[in-house]
Every structure is written in C-alpha cells, then in structure tokens.
Design an enzyme around this catalytic site. Structure first.
Site, mmCIF file in Angstrom:
data_model
loop_
_atom_site.group_PDB
_atom_site.id
_atom_site.type_symbol
_atom_site.label_atom_id
_atom_site.label_comp_id
_atom_site.label_asym_id
_atom_site.label_seq_id
_atom_site.Cartn_x
_atom_site.Cartn_y
_atom_site.Cartn_z
ATOM 1 C CG ASP A 94 -3.764 6.786 2.827
ATOM 2 O OD1 ASP A 94 -3.450 5.595 2.644
ATOM 3 O OD2 ASP A 94 -4.467 7.166 3.785
ATOM 4 C CG ASP B 70 -28.680 15.052 -26.181
ATOM 5 O OD1 ASP B 70 -28.055 14.096 -26.663
ATOM 6 O OD2 ASP B 70 -29.907 15.169 -26.245
ATOM 7 C CG HIS C 259 0.964 6.900 4.471
ATOM 8 N ND1 HIS C 259 1.399 6.074 3.456
ATOM 9 C CD2 HIS C 259 -0.306 6.503 4.749
ATOM 10 C CE1 HIS C 259 0.432 5.234 3.131
ATOM 11 N NE2 HIS C 259 -0.617 5.472 3.904
ATOM 12 C CD GLU D 247 -3.674 5.474 11.286
ATOM 13 O OE1 GLU D 247 -4.815 5.010 11.280
ATOM 14 O OE2 GLU D 247 -3.223 6.242 10.408
ATOM 15 C CG ASP D 248 -1.538 1.321 10.782
ATOM 16 O OD1 ASP D 248 -2.431 1.669 11.566
ATOM 17 O OD2 ASP D 248 -1.636 1.416 9.553
ATOM 18 C CG HIS E 165 -1.644 1.265 1.466
ATOM 19 N ND1 HIS E 165 -2.527 1.850 0.576
ATOM 20 C CD2 HIS E 165 -1.576 2.112 2.538
ATOM 21 C CE1 HIS E 165 -2.975 2.983 1.077
ATOM 22 N NE2 HIS E 165 -2.411 3.176 2.268
#
Length: 752
Positions: A175, A295, A108, A112-113, A84
C-alpha cells in the site's frame, strides 16, 4: 493519499451485494478506465499463473465488492479510488502471495474509508481476510493529542496484527509503495511528511523483513520526494558516470566469470549499481564526495550450493587482494531477517574497490523478497519456515517493547532505534551466538539473554576479564554476566544502552519501583499527618476512604498513597479531607501556621526516618550534599517526592514561605551506604600534590567521584573533589588526614 467521496451517498453505499455464486473474471474494465492501465483482468491473468481458478474467482468477487464500496470516491489525482487497491494487489501478486493476501489487498481501505464494517467482510470472505483488512486499517475514530501520537498508535495496532499474521505488514508495505509511486499528486508539505515517514519507518521495516526490492524502491521514492533537488543532482551525476563506468564494470565481470570457470565453477555474475539513496547516505554519513562513493562497485556471484560459495570466495581472493576486516559471513550466521550471503571487499583493477556478494539461488531469492519469498500460499504453513520464525521473533520483541513503553511517543522512539541495526555477534558462556546492534553494551547483552538477568546484573566478564557494565561489545566477544539478588537497574543505564528492549525494560522497572516506593512513603507521611491531628489511619472507615477516592477521581488507595509520596498531594491536606476539623481546631491551626512562616516547623511527633534505601522517591539535594550526621530537613516537591537538604543550606531560605511543604526528617540510626560530598582543597602548587591528596583519601577507604582544578596563581591551586563517604565522622577523618599533608594550606566542605 485520498479525498472525501465526490458523491457521499454513492461512496458509502454497500446495499448491493456481490452475487452469491462465485463470480467468474471478466475482461472489461470499469467505466472510464483507460485501456493502457493495469486492469482487474490483467490482475486475474497474473494470478492464474500460480493460483487455482477458485482462488482467482474469490479475488474477482473482492474486486466487485470493493468497487461498489468505493463507488464515487476519487484519489487526489482525480482517478477512481478502486485503481489503488488493484495496484496494491498487483504488487503482492508479483511476489506470488496467497489468495487471501490479494483479496485483503483489494479490500484494505474498505473499513477505513467506507461505512463497511469488519463483520461484513468476514461474512463475505472469511475471518482471515477480515482480520488482515482490520490489521492494515488505521485507527481513525480515536482522537489523539498530536499527529505523532496518532502515528505511534497506528504502528502499535499494526504490530499487534503482524504478530498473528505477517501478511499484514506485507499488504501495508505494498500500500505504501503504490502511494509513494503516485505521491506527486499531493501538496509539497504533505509529500514531505509522507516521505519522511517512509524513510524512517516503512523502508527500514521492508529491509528488516528482507524485502529488499521494496526497501530499495521505497528509499529512492522517499528520497526523491523529501529532497527533490539533491535527488536530481545525484541522478544526473550517476547518469553521466554510467557511460564511462559501464565498460569497466563489464570488464571486471568478465574477468571474474573467466577465473571461476578456470576453477570449474559455474556461476551467474552481475554488476550492481548503488541506489541513489544509498549513494546519498554514504556521502552524508562519511562526508565523502560523489567520486569517492561511486568508486565502490558491487558484484553479485550466484552459485548452486553453499559449499560452492566458499570455493568461489577463494577464487575471488586469488584474483583480487582482499581488504582486511571487510569480510562478513552471513551464511554461517544469517541476519535477523534470514538474509544469507558472503560479503567481501577487494582491491580491484583501475584503482577501485570492489564489493562482492556470493550466494546461492535460494539465498538470492530470500535476499530480494525476504519473508514474502517464503510465503507458502498452498500449504499455509509459515511457522516451519526459519525466515518467518526470525521475523516473528523480531515482532515478538517489538511487542514486548511496546507493552513496556510508557507512552506512544516512547514506543515510536524504540521502534526507530530497532529498525536501524548494524549487527555485532557475541557468544554466551555456553557458546550460543547473540546478535546485537553495533555499539551495544554489556547491559544490552544481559537483557537480550533474559529480563531478570538484566535487572539483576552487577558486573560482567568479557573474554574472562572483568569490565564495567557500560563496556561496548565487539564481534567475537565471549560475555559472562555477573548477577546478584540485590542488583537493580540504575537510571544512569539509560545513558548508554542502545537496544529498545533494554531501554524499555529499564524504564518499566524504574517506573514500577517509583510507584511502589512512593506508595510506601505516602502511607508513612499520611500516618504522621493523621497522628498530628489525633487520628489513626487504621481506624479510618472504609466508606470515608472510598468517598475521598471518588472525590479525587482516583482508582484505588495505593494510587492516592503514591500521589502523596511523589509530592503531588500534601499529606496534611489529605488527612483533613479524611478527618475534617472543627471550627476551634481550624482557628488553632491557622495561628500555628502563621507562627511557622519564619521558622522550621516543630512537631511533637517523631520525625520521618531516612533509611538511605528509599530509592527514587527520596533524593539528596545537589546544592548541599547532605550526609548521615548532618541536621536535615525535607521539602516535598511535586513529582520528585522528598528532597533532603542540610538545615544550613543557603537554598533553604527560599522555602521558608512554604512551611506546609516541609517534612521533619532525621537519619536512621544504623543507616548504610555511601553519599557524595563536595570538598575544596587549597594547596601549594607543586609536583605530586594531587597524588598525595588522592592517596590520603584512599587511605581512609573513600572513593573519588570527580576532581577539578582552579589555579589561582603560580604558588597556590584549588582542587574541588566529590568524595563518597559513609557519614560525618568518616568525612572528618578524611579531612583531618588531608589537612595533615605538608602541601595543603586549607580544606573545607563546600555547600550552596
């Protein structure tokens, strides 16, 4: 878009460090990575086309660091998590962003993870990269009352980081774009929630920053995830029509090119199809069928210079007749995100309408990539770029809004409003151009000029004509604001302002005004309550005050006064907490309260004077509409302060059981202002009766707020007026004048 690590020990490991020397890129993929997937070697090869070798080596070092930090972690789809960040970096690299942005994109999710901290990233890759990563990271360690509040706080943090470095939002958008490309792996309810957030927030942000490529893809992906059936139906309809319309589009394109060449203009002309989400929005908003939307064809004409744009416009208008009112010049007046182009809609061949956009190559680059197209990764000088300046000004306005917002939900509401502007252009008295959203009012304009102008505006002139403050602005209006020192925002303004900036400033002013006024009222109420028990507020020891504040868990004395003024705490109770009663006094007070159960409380102390300027902490009951001169009483209501009723108001009966909340009040002797009052007029049902009554009211220098009718029969009619009067004497004069009219049978004041 992620799950917990499959191996927690490995996933959280950061013990192994990247080599001290700069790592050279290597071509082999990590274990288990398929050969057809975009790999780190592919990313490095892409970066080598515009970055220095040293920068590419930095990015590869970040990849090694990130791969180790995310080791053992997998996405919901089952693939290793590091894929990712590489894809996010690829999206940014295709926009030619600088090395620090690419490095931050790979890292990034590390804060956080994983257990990795910001300081570790700063040590390895520098403070700039660490700040970018921290700005993108969500607030995950704070408990919120709701998902909406958590979402709002995340956006607030992101905006704060964006204000100092615009690259934060570019990384966040990349992201989100990759998450949307892989959203199929999630459960349906999760897909819908993320898709809704993408359509409401991220796609509009990308559009506002001018990154139209991302905005279009985010919108289409969000549409497909949120409404899969609608997406599929429109997609199939577009595919069926494409073959039939392709020849028409090509024929029109060739005609435009030929006409331009005959005039000696060389241009690139391309046909443009509406995005599926754009088709859906058009159908939904304007209630059109698919045929009616499709159209409208789009063509883009790209030339060498701005002057040539206007020459090309003339050629197009000579070739096809322009539709009046459908021309926009975004070259002379660019959009807030830096977008420049000429837009015109013309009557084309085959009975269809054509939308033509004319711009230069540079304008086209900005139109597709916006802020990202102007990122000067070599010099790092983004401040000099006008597009960056516009974006930063927008962010500055948003930050000002979030500081004024009372809570995260309110800010999120402002943000959504601000992300969907359909602009109108007006002029200040000095000829300066102001951009405002469509349907903006005079008050929105005043706050856009300056907060103080908005707070003190009392009137306005549009094109030298006096207009009400709620007047909606139109393109080309010359607006002049009239201010006065006594001018103050009104709560009613919130009903018709449209910009988030105006709404936030009005709410902030009213909130501060309420706090100030409630504190003053609270001090008056407490002083009266203390005098009632023979005490003096000025003589209360500081230690007693501090002890009470500590007991009540309040920050300061003003907060306690505000609580009393708003009716959240009773002044009599606070007074007894400051000066505890003796047993004899307590028994006497019980007997006194018992007697007051069935009658209005009587005190020897003077009643609280109502000046008429107390603002939001003193309100007048709508049931009886008290006016100066009426015998009145006050009722302390939690959160509203004092509500004033007339003594004979029918609704006062239900307050008899709560004498402790009664406040003895009286009108100030020299009270000023006007007060609404209800009057019912019963008259013969004949021509001109309303005009004669209205004229009689006007003769007595009174204003009519509203009037309604209740026809009883063919002979008589009842008219209910709301009239603004100064006091009871003024009302009596008005009623006498109306009663003297020949057509009037009866007049009386309405209550209850």
């Amino acid at each position: 878009m992620k799950t917990q690590p499959t191996n927690p020990k490995q996933a959280g490991s950061t013990s192994a460090r990247p080599p001290a020397k700069r790592a050279e890129p290597r071509s082999e993929p990590p274990p288990g990575k398929p050969g057809d997937r975009f790999q780190i070697a592919d990313l490095c090869h892409l970066l080598e086309s515009y970055l220095e070798p040293r920068d590419v080596a930095d990015v590869y070092s970040a990849y090694l660091f990130g791969a180790e930090a995310h080791e053992g972690q997998r996405r919901v789809s089952g693939e290793p998590y590091i894929y990712h960040p590489i894809e996010v970096a690829r999206i940014l690299a295709e926009m030619h962003l600088d090395a620090k942005s690419i490095t931050a994109a790979i890292l990034h999710d590390v804060i956080e993870d994983t257990p990795t901290v910001k300081e570790k990233i700063a040590e390895q890759f520098g403070e700039d990269v660490a700040a970018l990563v921290d700005g993108v990271s969500k607030i995950t360690r704070i408990e919120f009352q709701s998902q909406e509040e958590a979402q709002a706080e995340n956006f607030r943090k992101m905006l704060l980081a964006m204000a100092s470095d615009i690259r934060v939002i570019l990384i966040k958008l990349a992201d989100r774009l990759h998450n949307m490309r892989t959203i199929a792996a999630l459960k349906p309810e999760r897909r819908r929630a993320i898709a809704r957030e993408t359509l409401d927030i991220y796609a509009p942000i990308a559009n506002r920053l001018g990154v139209r490529q991302w905005a279009a893809e985010l919108s289409n992906l969000g549409f497909a995830a949120l409404y899969p059936l609608r997406y599929r139906i429109i997609d199939e309809a577009v595919r069926k029509r494409h073959g039939n319309r392709k020849a028409i589009v090509e024929k029109i394109r060739v005609a435009i090119v030929a006409q331009l060449e005959r005039e000696g203009l060389h241009a690139e002309v391309t046909g443009r199809e509406k995005s599926l989400y754009g088709v859906y929005r058009k159908m939904q908003q304007k209630h059109l069928s698919f045929d009616q939307v499709y159209d409208i064809y789009g063509f883009r004409v790209i030339v060498d210079k701005a002057d040539t744009c206007y020459r090309a416009l003339g050629v197009i208008h000579n070739l096809y007749k322009p539709i009046p009112g459908r021309f926009k010049d975004y070259i002379a007046i660019p959009k807030a995100n830096g977008y420049q182009s000429l837009h015109t809609v013309v009557f084309g061949p085959f009975g269809v309408s054509l939308e033509v956009q004319i711009r230069t190559h540079e304008m086209d680059r900005v139109a597709e990539a916006g802020v990202a197209s102007h990122w000067l990764y070599k010099s790092g000088d983004s401040v000099a770029d006008p597009t960056q300046q516009r974006a930063l000004q927008w962010l500055k306005d948003l930050l000002d809004t979030q500081q004024k917002a009372g809570n995260p939900r309110e800010f999120l509401e402002h943000l959504k409003v601000d992300l969907f502007p359909d602009e109108v252009y007006v002029f200040t008295p000095n000829g300066e151009i102001k951009k405002l959203p469509r349907d903006a009012t005079v008050i929105d304009f005043a706050y856009d000029v300056h907060t103080d102008i908005g707070n003190r505006c009392v009137g306005a002139k549009i094109n030298h004509q006096l207009v009400p403050l709620r007047t909606t602005l139109r393109n080309g209006d010359h607006v002049e604001i009239i201010t006065a020192d006594w001018g103050r925002p009104s709560p009613s303004w919130l009903n018709y302002v449209v910009t988030s900036k105006s709404r936030a400033h009005i709410r902030n002013f009213l909130k501060n005004q309420k706090v100030d006024e409630s504190a003053k009222l609270g001090e008056r109420l407490l002083t009266t309550a203390l005098e009632d028990i023979g005490a003096d507020l000025q003589k209360i020891p500081a230690d007693s005050r501090q002890a009470l504040l500590k007991t009540l868990k309040l920050k300061n004395w003003d907060e306690l006064m505000s609580e009393i003024g708003l009716g959240n705490r009773l002044a009599s109770v606070v007074a007894r907490q400051l000066v505890p009663p003796t047993e004899a006094e307590d028994a006497s007070r019980f007997l006194r309260l018992f007697r007051l159960r069935s009658q209005k409380p009587k005190t020897k102390e003077p009643a609280l004077a109502i000046h008429g300027t107390e603002g939001v902490v003193v309100t007048y009951a709508r049931c009886c509409r008290p006016i100066p001169g009426d015998p009145i009483l006050g009722f302390l209501t939690a959160g509203r302060g004092i509500v004033v009723h007339t003594e004979d108001c029918p609704n006062v009966v239900r307050y008899r059981k709560h004498p402790e909340q009664w406040i003895d009040v009286q009108w100030e002797r020299d009270i000023k202002g006007v007060y609404p009052v209800y009057v019912r007029v019963e008259a013969r049902n004949q021509r001109g009766v309303l005009a004669s009554v209205a004229a009689a009211i006007a003769e007595q220098e009174a204003n009519i707020d509203s009037v309604s009718f209740d026809d009883r029969d063919s002979q008589y009619t009842s008219m209910d007026f709301t009239i603004e009067v100064r006091d009871r004497v003024h009302l009596a004069q008005i009623m006498r004048r109306i009663r003297a009219l020949e057509s009037v049978v009866r007049i009386n004041r309405k209550k209850g």
